[in-house]
Scaffold this active site. Sequence first.
Site, PDB file in Angstrom:
ATOM      1  N   ASN A   1      38.870  37.489  30.317  1.00  0.00           N
ATOM      2  CA  ASN A   1      37.809  38.324  31.483  1.00  0.00           C
ATOM      3  C   ASN A   1      36.899  38.194  33.096  1.00  0.00           C
ATOM      4  OD1 ASN A   1      34.151  38.975  31.098  1.00  0.00           O
ATOM      5  ND2 ASN A   1      33.946  36.514  31.989  1.00  0.00           N
TER       6      ASN A   1
ATOM      7  N   TYR B   1      41.632  47.580  41.968  1.00  0.00           N
ATOM      8  CA  TYR B   1      40.846  47.478  40.097  1.00  0.00           C
ATOM      9  C   TYR B   1      40.967  48.224  39.877  1.00  0.00           C
ATOM     10  CZ  TYR B   1      36.802  46.133  37.648  1.00  0.00           C
ATOM     11  OH  TYR B   1      35.874  45.321  36.673  1.00  0.00           O
TER      12      TYR B   1
ATOM     13  N   SER C   1      30.912  31.294  33.585  1.00  0.00           N
ATOM     14  CA  SER C   1      30.393  30.369  34.399  1.00  0.00           C
ATOM     15  C   SER C   1      28.977  32.099  34.218  1.00  0.00           C
ATOM     16  CB  SER C   1      30.639  30.507  35.143  1.00  0.00           C
ATOM     17  OG  SER C   1      30.747  30.689  36.044  1.00  0.00           O
ATOM     18  N   ARG C   2      28.510  33.150  34.578  1.00  0.00           N
ATOM     19  CA  ARG C   2      28.215  34.389  34.577  1.00  0.00           C
ATOM     20  C   ARG C   2      28.582  35.298  33.693  1.00  0.00           C
ATOM     21  NH1 ARG C   2      29.476  35.829  39.791  1.00  0.00           N
ATOM     22  NH2 ARG C   2      31.324  34.889  40.163  1.00  0.00           N
TER      23      ARG C   2
ATOM     24  N   ILE D   1      28.057  47.420  33.434  1.00  0.00           N
ATOM     25  CA  ILE D   1      27.047  46.622  32.498  1.00  0.00           C
ATOM     26  C   ILE D   1      25.941  45.766  33.408  1.00  0.00           C
ATOM     27  CG2 ILE D   1      27.441  44.305  31.322  1.00  0.00           C
ATOM     28  CD1 ILE D   1      28.357  47.365  29.912  1.00  0.00           C
TER      29      ILE D   1
ATOM     30  N   LYS E   1      43.047  47.318  36.082  1.00  0.00           N
ATOM     31  CA  LYS E   1      42.710  46.979  35.211  1.00  0.00           C
ATOM     32  C   LYS E   1      43.442  48.012  33.942  1.00  0.00           C
ATOM     33  CE  LYS E   1      38.957  44.325  35.279  1.00  0.00           C
ATOM     34  NZ  LYS E   1      39.300  43.453  34.373  1.00  0.00           N
TER      35      LYS E   1
ATOM     36  N   GLY F   1      36.415  33.046  33.112  1.00  0.00           N
ATOM     37  CA  GLY F   1      35.339  33.384  34.158  1.00  0.00           C
ATOM     38  C   GLY F   1      33.999  33.890  32.882  1.00  0.00           C
TER      39      GLY F   1
ATOM     40  N   VAL G   1      41.533  30.548  37.906  1.00  0.00           N
ATOM     41  CA  VAL G   1      42.798  31.894  36.337  1.00  0.00           C
ATOM     42  C   VAL G   1      44.449  32.418  37.474  1.00  0.00           C
ATOM     43  CG1 VAL G   1      41.106  32.389  34.502  1.00  0.00           C
ATOM     44  CG2 VAL G   1      41.219  33.850  37.260  1.00  0.00           C
TER      45      VAL G   1
HETATM   46  P1  NAP Z   1      30.694  38.653  37.663  1.00  0.00           P
HETATM   47  O1  NAP Z   1      29.126  38.301  37.144  1.00  0.00           O
HETATM   48  O2  NAP Z   1      30.896  38.652  39.106  1.00  0.00           O
HETATM   49  O3  NAP Z   1      31.474  36.972  37.327  1.00  0.00           O
HETATM   50  C1  NAP Z   1      32.316  37.273  37.258  1.00  0.00           C
HETATM   51  C2  NAP Z   1      32.988  35.759  36.623  1.00  0.00           C
HETATM   52  O4  NAP Z   1      34.340  36.287  36.575  1.00  0.00           O
HETATM   53  C3  NAP Z   1      32.873  34.595  36.692  1.00  0.00           C
HETATM   54  O5  NAP Z   1      31.785  33.527  36.122  1.00  0.00           O
HETATM   55  C4  NAP Z   1      33.421  33.984  38.026  1.00  0.00           C
HETATM   56  O6  NAP Z   1      33.367  32.948  38.062  1.00  0.00           O
HETATM   57  C5  NAP Z   1      34.924  34.229  37.975  1.00  0.00           C
HETATM   58  N1  NAP Z   1      36.447  34.598  37.784  1.00  0.00           N
HETATM   59  C6  NAP Z   1      36.379  35.550  39.128  1.00  0.00           C
HETATM   60  N2  NAP Z   1      37.151  34.187  39.666  1.00  0.00           N
HETATM   61  C7  NAP Z   1      37.775  34.181  38.941  1.00  0.00           C
HETATM   62  C8  NAP Z   1      38.801  33.282  38.811  1.00  0.00           C
HETATM   63  N3  NAP Z   1      40.157  33.203  40.229  1.00  0.00           N
HETATM   64  N4  NAP Z   1      39.685  31.816  38.423  1.00  0.00           N
HETATM   65  C9  NAP Z   1      38.240  31.607  37.112  1.00  0.00           C
HETATM   66  N5  NAP Z   1      37.090  32.399  37.129  1.00  0.00           N
HETATM   67  C10 NAP Z   1      37.317  33.325  37.654  1.00  0.00           C
HETATM   68  O7  NAP Z   1      31.070  40.031  36.558  1.00  0.00           O
HETATM   69  P2  NAP Z   1      30.888  40.584  35.043  1.00  0.00           P
HETATM   70  O8  NAP Z   1      30.566  42.204  35.148  1.00  0.00           O
HETATM   71  O9  NAP Z   1      31.101  39.243  34.383  1.00  0.00           O
HETATM   72  O10 NAP Z   1      31.895  40.907  34.429  1.00  0.00           O
HETATM   73  C11 NAP Z   1      33.445  40.383  33.975  1.00  0.00           C
HETATM   74  C12 NAP Z   1      34.697  40.973  32.983  1.00  0.00           C
HETATM   75  O11 NAP Z   1      34.419  42.588  32.919  1.00  0.00           O
HETATM   76  C13 NAP Z   1      35.755  41.126  34.788  1.00  0.00           C
HETATM   77  O12 NAP Z   1      36.807  41.342  34.561  1.00  0.00           O
HETATM   78  C14 NAP Z   1      35.326  42.502  34.846  1.00  0.00           C
HETATM   79  O13 NAP Z   1      36.222  43.460  35.815  1.00  0.00           O
HETATM   80  C15 NAP Z   1      34.776  42.755  33.733  1.00  0.00           C
HETATM   81  N6  NAP Z   1      33.748  44.139  33.605  1.00  0.00           N
HETATM   82  C16 NAP Z   1      32.462  44.282  34.299  1.00  0.00           C
HETATM   83  C17 NAP Z   1      32.241  45.371  33.799  1.00  0.00           C
HETATM   84  C18 NAP Z   1      30.651  45.146  34.364  1.00  0.00           C
HETATM   85  O14 NAP Z   1      29.963  46.626  34.396  1.00  0.00           O
HETATM   86  N7  NAP Z   1      30.398  44.711  35.141  1.00  0.00           N
HETATM   87  C19 NAP Z   1      32.817  46.629  33.891  1.00  0.00           C
HETATM   88  C20 NAP Z   1      34.141  46.731  33.154  1.00  0.00           C
HETATM   89  C21 NAP Z   1      34.263  45.600  33.021  1.00  0.00           C
HETATM   90  P3  NAP Z   1      32.398  31.869  39.318  1.00  0.00           P
HETATM   91  O15 NAP Z   1      31.347  32.107  39.205  1.00  0.00           O
HETATM   92  O16 NAP Z   1      33.033  30.189  39.358  1.00  0.00           O
HETATM   93  O17 NAP Z   1      33.123  32.431  40.125  1.00  0.00           O
END
Ligand code: NAP
Length: 247
Positions: free
Chosen positions: A90, A155, A14-15, A188, A159, A12, A64
């Site tokens: 991730n 969720y 890409s973003r 975040i 986690k 994950g 994944v």
């Molecule tokens: P995000 O901006 O929504 O990005 C999610 C990433 O995961 C994207 O690159 C997406 O790929 C990829 N992804 C989703 N499902 C996938 C799959 N089945 N196979 C491969 N790639 C997949 O999320 P984020 O905020 O960066 O979060 C990243 C991690 O941190 C996650 O596990 C999230 O639960 C955790 N987290 C985030 C926060 C927060 O506040 N942001 C807080 C706590 C934990 P595509 O672009 O190709 O769809």
Amino acid sequence: MKFSGKNVLVTGASRGIGAEIARVLAGYGLKVWINYKSSAEAADRLKDEIESNGGEAAVIGFDVSDEKAFVEAIKTIIDCDGELSYLVNNAGITKDKLAIRMSVADFEEVIRANLTSAFIGCKEALKVMSKKRFGSVVNISSIVAESGNAGQVNYSASKGAMLSMTKSFALEGAARGIRFNAITPGFIATDMTDKLKDEIKEEYISKIPLKRFGEPKEVAEAVAFLLSDHSSYITGETIKVNGGMYM
Ligand code: NAP
């Protein structure tokens, strides 16, 4: 930051947080395998950006939660580099609803995307890293694993289980020289939290002692530490990166 290994797979990437983890690790000299599910263009742009900054990167698209595809991807990495030194699980999704409105399908979809995927990654990493008796894995969990959160029964379950799974993998990996740790980010600033309504964001910020959402880089640096040689005596541990929101 000192790394004895040479490459890393970031799922994950890409973003959001994953993309920043890829940038930071490439900056520390690792070859980064950038995984994505649907954002192929963003992954390619990130590869170009890393390379234009003098780093090394490759793009590897797969879902994944698809065991066959994950196993095949790790095989591709080994065929190309001869090893996989580090893995960051991730990739993750949310599908928020109050529990009384949440279907079993909604629950299971999030468990599969967030938890089963990390199980597959940890298991395959343990197998291939065992051959070199070296490796380090970081699982990206969440603050809600520790605190719970209304609307996120699926969720938070995914986690929370990830944290106990990390400890069990740490016990199985220790004798083989492989470490497993986790990070629990708070709120975040990424696409995932951008979906929240402004009043909800304000309410969360009022509860964060540092009075702001975190930046992806602040998570990425903690990931780098847990992968690196600097944390060589740390395994089965969780680092909170949450601005003091949950202590
Ligand atoms: P995000 O901006 O929504 O990005 C999610 C990433 O995961 C994207 O690159 C997406 O790929 C990829 N992804 C989703 N499902 C996938 C799959 N089945 N196979 C491969 N790639 C997949 O999320 P984020 O905020 O960066 O979060 C990243 C991690 O941190 C996650 O596990 C999230 O639960 C955790 N987290 C985030 C926060 C927060 O506040 N942001 C807080 C706590 C934990 P595509 O672009 O190709 O769809």
